[in-house]
Design an enzyme around this catalytic site. Structure first.
Site, PDB file in Angstrom:
ATOM      1  CB  ALA A  39      -3.676 -56.670 -28.404  1.00  0.00           C
ATOM      2  CD  GLU A  47       0.961 -58.683 -33.817  1.00  0.00           C
ATOM      3  OE1 GLU A  47       1.285 -58.547 -35.005  1.00  0.00           O
ATOM      4  OE2 GLU A  47      -0.123 -59.194 -33.461  1.00  0.00           O
ATOM      5  CD  GLU A  98      -1.889 -62.900 -32.955  1.00  0.00           C
ATOM      6  OE1 GLU A  98      -1.346 -63.991 -32.703  1.00  0.00           O
ATOM      7  OE2 GLU A  98      -1.780 -61.896 -32.231  1.00  0.00           O
ATOM      8  N   GLY A 130      -3.647 -58.493 -33.120  1.00  0.00           N
ATOM      9  CA  GLY A 130      -4.557 -59.442 -32.463  1.00  0.00           C
ATOM     10  C   GLY A 130      -5.870 -59.593 -33.219  1.00  0.00           C
TER      11      GLY A 130
HETATM   12  N1  DAK Z   1      -5.017 -50.281 -29.288  1.00  0.00           N
HETATM   13  C1  DAK Z   1      -5.536 -49.232 -28.625  1.00  0.00           C
HETATM   14  N2  DAK Z   1      -6.154 -48.209 -29.231  1.00  0.00           N
HETATM   15  C2  DAK Z   1      -6.247 -48.246 -30.559  1.00  0.00           C
HETATM   16  C3  DAK Z   1      -5.732 -49.313 -31.333  1.00  0.00           C
HETATM   17  C4  DAK Z   1      -5.083 -50.373 -30.630  1.00  0.00           C
HETATM   18  N3  DAK Z   1      -4.579 -51.457 -31.243  1.00  0.00           N
HETATM   19  N4  DAK Z   1      -5.974 -49.058 -32.634  1.00  0.00           N
HETATM   20  C5  DAK Z   1      -6.625 -47.886 -32.668  1.00  0.00           C
HETATM   21  N5  DAK Z   1      -6.802 -47.387 -31.424  1.00  0.00           N
HETATM   22  C6  DAK Z   1      -7.455 -46.164 -31.014  1.00  0.00           C
HETATM   23  C7  DAK Z   1      -6.586 -44.953 -31.329  1.00  0.00           C
HETATM   24  O1  DAK Z   1      -5.633 -44.755 -30.305  1.00  0.00           O
HETATM   25  C8  DAK Z   1      -7.624 -43.852 -31.338  1.00  0.00           C
HETATM   26  O2  DAK Z   1      -7.975 -43.525 -30.020  1.00  0.00           O
HETATM   27  P1  DAK Z   1      -8.114 -41.965 -29.570  1.00  0.00           P
HETATM   28  O3  DAK Z   1      -6.801 -41.341 -29.884  1.00  0.00           O
HETATM   29  O4  DAK Z   1      -9.238 -41.437 -30.427  1.00  0.00           O
HETATM   30  O5  DAK Z   1      -8.450 -42.022 -28.117  1.00  0.00           O
HETATM   31  C9  DAK Z   1      -8.838 -44.553 -31.973  1.00  0.00           C
HETATM   32  O6  DAK Z   1      -8.624 -45.945 -31.792  1.00  0.00           O
HETATM   33  C10 DAK Z   1      -8.967 -44.292 -33.463  1.00  0.00           C
HETATM   34  O7  DAK Z   1      -7.725 -44.595 -34.059  1.00  0.00           O
HETATM   35  P2  DAK Z   1      -6.942 -43.594 -35.025  1.00  0.00           P
HETATM   36  O8  DAK Z   1      -7.263 -42.181 -34.690  1.00  0.00           O
HETATM   37  O9  DAK Z   1      -5.504 -43.989 -34.996  1.00  0.00           O
HETATM   38  O10 DAK Z   1      -7.612 -43.951 -36.420  1.00  0.00           O
HETATM   39  P3  DAK Z   1      -6.958 -43.850 -37.866  1.00  0.00           P
HETATM   40  O11 DAK Z   1      -8.080 -44.117 -38.814  1.00  0.00           O
HETATM   41  O12 DAK Z   1      -6.176 -42.579 -38.013  1.00  0.00           O
HETATM   42  O13 DAK Z   1      -5.881 -45.041 -37.939  1.00  0.00           O
HETATM   43  C11 DAK Z   1      -5.121 -47.332 -37.642  1.00  0.00           C
HETATM   44  C12 DAK Z   1      -6.320 -46.378 -37.921  1.00  0.00           C
HETATM   45  C13 DAK Z   1      -5.699 -48.752 -37.478  1.00  0.00           C
HETATM   46  C14 DAK Z   1      -4.169 -47.320 -38.828  1.00  0.00           C
HETATM   47  C15 DAK Z   1      -4.388 -46.860 -36.364  1.00  0.00           C
HETATM   48  O14 DAK Z   1      -5.358 -46.685 -35.311  1.00  0.00           O
HETATM   49  C16 DAK Z   1      -3.371 -47.855 -35.880  1.00  0.00           C
HETATM   50  O15 DAK Z   1      -2.258 -47.906 -36.378  1.00  0.00           O
HETATM   51  N6  DAK Z   1      -3.724 -48.619 -34.842  1.00  0.00           N
HETATM   52  C17 DAK Z   1      -2.830 -49.608 -34.237  1.00  0.00           C
HETATM   53  C18 DAK Z   1      -2.724 -50.830 -35.117  1.00  0.00           C
HETATM   54  C19 DAK Z   1      -1.792 -51.858 -34.512  1.00  0.00           C
HETATM   55  O16 DAK Z   1      -0.568 -51.611 -34.379  1.00  0.00           O
HETATM   56  N7  DAK Z   1      -2.345 -52.952 -34.134  1.00  0.00           N
HETATM   57  C20 DAK Z   1      -1.573 -54.057 -33.517  1.00  0.00           C
HETATM   58  C21 DAK Z   1      -1.546 -53.866 -32.042  1.00  0.00           C
HETATM   59  S1  DAK Z   1      -0.409 -54.970 -31.297  1.00  0.00           S
HETATM   60  C22 DAK Z   1      -0.098 -61.064 -26.898  1.00  0.00           C
HETATM   61  C23 DAK Z   1      -0.962 -61.473 -27.846  1.00  0.00           C
HETATM   62  C24 DAK Z   1      -1.280 -60.643 -28.873  1.00  0.00           C
HETATM   63  C25 DAK Z   1      -0.728 -59.409 -28.975  1.00  0.00           C
HETATM   64  C26 DAK Z   1       0.136 -58.981 -28.027  1.00  0.00           C
HETATM   65  C27 DAK Z   1       0.472 -59.815 -26.950  1.00  0.00           C
HETATM   66  N8  DAK Z   1       0.275 -61.888 -25.763  1.00  0.00           N
HETATM   67  C28 DAK Z   1      -0.325 -63.284 -25.812  1.00  0.00           C
HETATM   68  C29 DAK Z   1       1.043 -61.487 -24.729  1.00  0.00           C
HETATM   69  C30 DAK Z   1      -1.128 -58.550 -30.047  1.00  0.00           C
HETATM   70  C31 DAK Z   1      -0.608 -57.346 -30.206  1.00  0.00           C
HETATM   71  C32 DAK Z   1      -1.249 -56.383 -31.099  1.00  0.00           C
HETATM   72  O17 DAK Z   1      -2.316 -56.577 -31.638  1.00  0.00           O
END
Ligand code: DAK
Length: 256
Positions: free
Chosen positions: A64, A132, A112, A109
């Site tokens: 997400a 998460e 998911e 997400g």
């Molecule tokens: N959200 C927003 N931006 C993201 C992102 C994300 N999940 N994942 C990557 N990006 C963006 C990065 O910020 C970066 O943007 P800029 O800085 O260039 O503007 C761009 O994508 C490229 O990412 P990286 O530079 O970080 O690329 P790398 O190859 O170095 O790293 C990575 C890739 C996937 C390891 C890293 O980007 C990363 O750790 N990303 C986050 C992964 C993560 O934590 N995903 C889970 C998110 S939490 C809900 C339901 C569901 C959820 C929540 C609530 N409700 C029903 C209320 C779900 C929550 C989630 O999914």
């Protein structure tokens, strides 16, 4: 559509989530657009199968959109949460098969979303996980339930509590994914073509029967399966399938 690209290949609708610069992180506009596309094609008889993939070659969906979530008021969070949950439940119960074609990150997400799809084909170098808890959250799109259903309570607990990412090979070993493919899109299309030869009505009922098993107790689910099975004998598809077999010809199913 801003974040979705569509392609039709034979009888398959291919949906690309297209926000490559953010690794296809899911924001509320994408959720709305994906919902609209699925509504639009649900009763389109020329489409028999759906593939969901991430655009680009690095990511299915990296989660997400964390940036968008940061700014939510509680009211916006509730709205976002409802729409997302409804969409993921719609995908799981969608009456055309949905294949997740995963090339790269399927995180949070994104994982998911993949789990809400019926089938997951994955490239060898993909990474999957539910990080998460590292953000102080839990999987909120049904991921706690779907992961447990797929891999069992022990493995689901390990993945959700640690937030660790796993490689495709481990994901296959624990039952999170169906298959590892050098080219998941090519293999997904092959599978979709094979599925499209079969009775759309029988497949629809099989999905309804399987999903009903998630919502009802074990014995009630047999009754539902039994009813759906019996109803098929009123349908032209079953007559066509049986007649084609007996007459040694290829069936032509109409989904009726
Ligand atoms: N959200 C927003 N931006 C993201 C992102 C994300 N999940 N994942 C990557 N990006 C963006 C990065 O910020 C970066 O943007 P800029 O800085 O260039 O503007 C761009 O994508 C490229 O990412 P990286 O530079 O970080 O690329 P790398 O190859 O170095 O790293 C990575 C890739 C996937 C390891 C890293 O980007 C990363 O750790 N990303 C986050 C992964 C993560 O934590 N995903 C889970 C998110 S939490 C809900 C339901 C569901 C959820 C929540 C609530 N409700 C029903 C209320 C779900 C929550 C989630 O999914």
């Amino acid at each position: 559509m801003k974040y979705i690209k569509l392609k039709i290949k034979d009888k398959t609708l291919i949906i690309y989530l297209n926000r490559v610069e953010k690794l296809n992180a899911l924001n509320s506009t994408m959720i709305k657009e994906l919902d609209e596309v699925l509504n639009q094609y649900l009763n389109n008889e020329s489409v028999r199968c759906v593939i969901i993939a991430g655009a680009g070659d690095k990511s299915f969906v990296a989660g997400a959109d964390i940036k968008e979530m940061e700014a939510f008021s509680p009211l916006e969070a509730a709205d976002y949460s409802n729409k997302g949950l409804n969409l993921f439940n719609k995908i799981e119960a969608y009456t055309k098969p949905i294949i997740a074609s995963i090339n790269g990150y399927a995180l949070g997400g994104g994982c998911e979303l993949a789990m809400a799809c019926h089938i997951r084909y994955v490239s060898p170098k993909s990474l999957l996980g539910l990080p998460e808890v590292t953000l102080g959250l839990i999987p909120g799109y049904g991921g706690t339930q779907r992961l447990r259903n797929l891999v069992g309570l022990g493995k689901a607990s390990e993945l959700i509590f640690s937030g660790k990412y796993i490689k495709s090979e481990e994901a296959l070993k624990i039952g999170l994914i169906n298959k590892i493919c050098e080219d998941p899109m090519e293999e997904s299309i092959k599978l979709a073509n094979k599925i499209s030869q079969n009775s759309p009505l029988a497949i629809k009922y099989a999905i309804q029967s399987m999903v009903s098993g998630l919502n009802n107790n074990y014995l009630d689910s047999f009754d539902i399966e039994n009813n759906l099975f019996s109803n098929l004998f009123d349908a032209s598809d079953s007559k066509e399938g049986i007649s084609a077999f007996l007459n040694k010809r290829t069936p032509e199913f109409k989904g009726k």
